[in-house]
Design an enzyme around this catalytic site. Structure first.
Site, PDB file in Angstrom:
ATOM      1  N   ASP A  25     -72.803  42.925 -14.687  1.00 24.96           N
ATOM      2  CA  ASP A  25     -72.734  44.397 -14.564  1.00 24.96           C
ATOM      3  C   ASP A  25     -71.129  44.934 -14.980  1.00 24.96           C
ATOM      4  O   ASP A  25     -70.524  44.651 -13.964  1.00 24.96           O
ATOM      5  CB  ASP A  25     -73.281  45.264 -13.308  1.00 24.96           C
ATOM      6  CG  ASP A  25     -73.280  46.710 -13.434  1.00 24.96           C
ATOM      7  OD1 ASP A  25     -72.352  47.116 -14.299  1.00 24.96           O
ATOM      8  OD2 ASP A  25     -73.788  47.349 -12.541  1.00 24.96           O
ATOM      9  N   LYS A  66     -69.259  53.742 -19.011  1.00 28.07           N
ATOM     10  CA  LYS A  66     -67.753  54.268 -18.849  1.00 28.07           C
ATOM     11  C   LYS A  66     -66.987  54.212 -20.116  1.00 28.07           C
ATOM     12  O   LYS A  66     -66.844  55.051 -21.012  1.00 28.07           O
ATOM     13  CB  LYS A  66     -67.247  53.729 -17.828  1.00 28.07           C
ATOM     14  CG  LYS A  66     -67.905  53.928 -16.373  1.00 28.07           C
ATOM     15  CD  LYS A  66     -67.298  53.648 -14.926  1.00 28.07           C
ATOM     16  CE  LYS A  66     -68.188  53.646 -14.069  1.00 28.07           C
ATOM     17  NZ  LYS A  66     -68.594  55.011 -13.465  1.00 28.07           N
ATOM     18  N   TYR A 119     -73.018  47.884  -6.671  1.00 32.64           N
ATOM     19  CA  TYR A 119     -73.591  48.937  -7.013  1.00 32.64           C
ATOM     20  C   TYR A 119     -74.057  48.844  -8.599  1.00 32.64           C
ATOM     21  O   TYR A 119     -73.187  48.784  -9.593  1.00 32.64           O
ATOM     22  CB  TYR A 119     -72.773  50.376  -6.935  1.00 32.64           C
ATOM     23  CG  TYR A 119     -73.781  51.713  -7.198  1.00 32.64           C
ATOM     24  CD1 TYR A 119     -74.727  52.100  -6.693  1.00 32.64           C
ATOM     25  CD2 TYR A 119     -73.203  52.534  -8.720  1.00 32.64           C
ATOM     26  CE1 TYR A 119     -75.304  53.302  -6.813  1.00 32.64           C
ATOM     27  CE2 TYR A 119     -73.817  53.618  -8.784  1.00 32.64           C
ATOM     28  CZ  TYR A 119     -74.731  54.116  -8.053  1.00 32.64           C
ATOM     29  OH  TYR A 119     -75.603  55.124  -8.263  1.00 32.64           O
TER      30      TYR A 119
END
Ligand code: HOZ
Length: 436
Positions: free
Chosen positions: A233, A261, A138
C-alpha cells in the site's frame, strides 16, 4: 466556530472525514479558504505553514503553477467523459516508467478503492480468502481492513468497526508491524489459506514507522514460499519517499501496488497495478469485476502527470534536505526544553512521538503521551503552523517548503516545547480558534 456549528448541523461531525474533526486534540477544526505554496489561510484570514499538505497528496505544496495549469487546461476541455483519454495513458506511462513492478495498472478514485480492489484481485488469483495485515497500518475503510487500524481508527480509539460482519473480519489476520516472528507464525498456521499480505512499506498512519531491517524482505520471502501475493500500500509513500516509491527505496518488488494521493496531486484518485498475469484477471480482460464512472478522470490524471513530471532528482534532494532540517530542528528544540521526544523520518515523511523510547510498532505509538501532543498541537497552531490534528498521522514536507519557511517553523516548534506539560490546560483558553 460559526462555520463549524453550521456544518455540524448538516454534516456528520461537521466534516467529510473523521481525523480532520480535531477530536484527538479538542476544539474545532479550521475551515481552510485557500492555499499557496507551503501556506494555507483559514476563513478568518489567518495564515499557517502547512505540514498536512492534504495528507501527503500535495508534494508540491498548494496551487503549484504547473499542476494548476495542467488541471485547468483539462477542465476547460471537459471534466469527465466516462471514456478513455490521453491523460490516463500518459499517467499510466509515467507511473510504470518509475515503478518497475507495475506492468499494468487500473485507475480508481481513492486509496480505499485501490486497496479493496487489489485484495479482491489477490483473492481471485490465489483462490484463497485470508489476508494478513499489520496493526497500525491503515488501508482505507473497506470492511476487511478495519481491525486494529491506524489513522482515524487509532485517533478515535476504534479497534473494530460495528457494521463489519464477523464472517468478513474472520478472514483478516492482524499481527504487529515489524514483527517477523509473528508473520512467520501466521504463515505457519494459515499459510495455504493466505491470499495476500498487505502492508504499508513505511507506516504513515500511526505516525511514521519505518520498516525494520529485513521486515519487508521477510514478507516477500514468506509470500513467495506460500504462494500468497505481496501487496504494497503505497498510497502515501508512492513517489514521496523515492522516484520509484518505497519498493525502490528498500529494493523489494511486490506483486501488486496501491497508489493514491500524489498521482492526483489534490484531486480524487487511486490506482492499483502490478504483474501483468495478475492484473489481466480484471474485467474486461478477466472475470474480476471492478469499475467506476469517474475512474481515470482527466483532471486528476493531468494534475498527477504534472506532479510526477516535477519530481526529478533535485526535487527529491530538496524534499529530503528540508525534511531533515525540520526533523533536526524539532528534535533539537525538544532536547533543549528537556521534553522526551522521538522522531521518525523517511524522506519527507516525519512522525513525532512524545515518548522516551523508540517507536517501531503500533503499541509503542499508542503508548506515547497524547495529552502532551494535544497541548503541543495548539501551541504550534497558535504560532501559525498547521500540523496533523492527531498523534497518529504524518507531517509532510513539500517542494514548496524552503529553508526560511522551515526555520521559522522550527522556531515555532521550539517555542512550543518550552514549559510543555506544565500548563496542561493552556489550550482551552483559545480552544478551536488559532490566536496570534
Ligand atoms: N486517512 C487520511 C489520513 N491518513 C485522511 C484523513 C482526512 O482527510 O481526514
Amino acid at each position: 466556530m460559526r462555520l463549524y456549528s453550521q456544518a455540524s448541523k448538516l454534516m456528520v461531525g461537521g466534516v467529510s472525514s473523521p481525523v480532520r474533526a480535531f477530536r484527538a486534540v479538542g476544539g474545532v477544526p479550521l475551515f481552510i479558504e485557500r492555499g499557496s505554496g507551503p501556506f494555507i489561510w483559514d476563513a478568518d484570514g489567518n495564515r499557517f505553514t502547512d505540514y498536512v499538505c492534504s495528507w501527503g497528496a500535495l508534494i508540491h505544496g498548494h496551487a503549484n503553477a504547473v499542476v494548476s495549469k495542467n488541471a485547468c487546461h483539462a477542465v476547460r476541455r471537459g471534466s469527465s467523459f466516462g471514456a478513455p483519454t490521453v491523460q490516463e495513458l500518459e499517467l499510466a506511462r509515467s507511473i510504470s516508467g518509475r515503478v518497475k513492478s507495475i506492468r499494468k495498472i487500473r485507475f480508481v478514485n481513492s486509496g480505499t478503492e485501490a486497496t479493496m480492489s487489489a485484495v479482491r484481485l489477490a483473492r481471485a488469483y490465489t483462490r484463497r480468502k485470508k489476508i494478513l495485515k499489520f496493526e497500525g497500518c491503515y488501508h482505507g475503510h473497506a470492511d476487511m481492513f478495519l481491525s486494529k487500524a491506524g489513522s482515524g481508527l487509532a485517533t478515535l480509539s476504534i479497534s473494530a468497526s460495528p457494521g463489519v460482519p464477523p464472517e468478513v473480519a474472520v478472514d483478516t489476520i492482524t499481527v504487529p508491524y515489524n514483527d517477523k516472528a509473528a508473520a512467520e507464525r501466521a504463515f505457519g498456521r494459515f499459510g495455504d489459506e493466505i491470499a495476500a499480505v498487505i502492508v504499508e512499506p513505511v507506516a504513515g498512519n500511526m505516525g511514521v514507522v519505518p520498516p525494520s531491517p529485513g521486515f519487508l524482505s521477510e514478507l516477500r520471502g514468506l509470500t513467495m514460499e506460500h504462494g500468497s501475493l505481496l501487496i504494497f500500500d503505497e498510497v502515501i509513500t508512492g513517489f514521496r519517499v523515492a522516484r520509484g516509491g518505497a519498493q525502490a527505496l528498500y529494493g523489494i518488488s511486490p506483486d501488486l501496488t496501491c497508489l493514491g494521493k500524489i498521482i492526483g496531486c489534490g484531486f480524487p484518485v487511486g490506482a492499483y497495478g502490478g504483474r501483468s498475469d495478475i492484473m489481466e484477471m480484471i474485467a474486461p480482460e478477466g472475470p474480476v469485476y471492478q469499475a467506476g464512472t469517474l475512474s481515470g478522470n482527466p483532471v486528476a490524471m493531468s494534475a498527477g502527470a504534472a506532479a510526477l513530471s516535477l519530481l526529478n532528482a533535485s526535487a527529491y534532494r530538496k524534499l529530503d534536505a528540508m525534511a531533515a532540517r525540520l526533523e533536526d530542528g524539532i528534535a533539537d528544540g525538544a532536547a533543549r526544553a528537556g521534553v522526551e521526544l522521538k522522531t521518525n523520518r523517511v524522506g519527507s515523511m516525519i512522525g513525532i512521538f512524545f515518548s522516551d523510547h523508540d517507536v517501531t510498532n503500533f503499541s509503542q505509538a499508542v503508548s506515547s503521551n497524547v495529552t502532551m501532543f494535544k497541548e503541543f498541537f495548539w501551541r504550534v497552531l497558535n504560532s501559525g503552523v498547521y500540523m496533523p490534528p492527531s498523534p497518529f498521522e504524518t507531517l509532510f514536507v513539500s517542494t514548496a517548503h524552503d529553508p526560511s519557511v522551515i526555520d521559522s517553523s522550527v522556531e515555532a516548534f521550539s517555542r512550543a516545547f518550552n514549559g510543555l506539560g506544565r500548563t496542561a490546560t493552556s489550550r482551552h483558553s483559545r480552544q478551536g480558534k488559532a490566536c496570534f
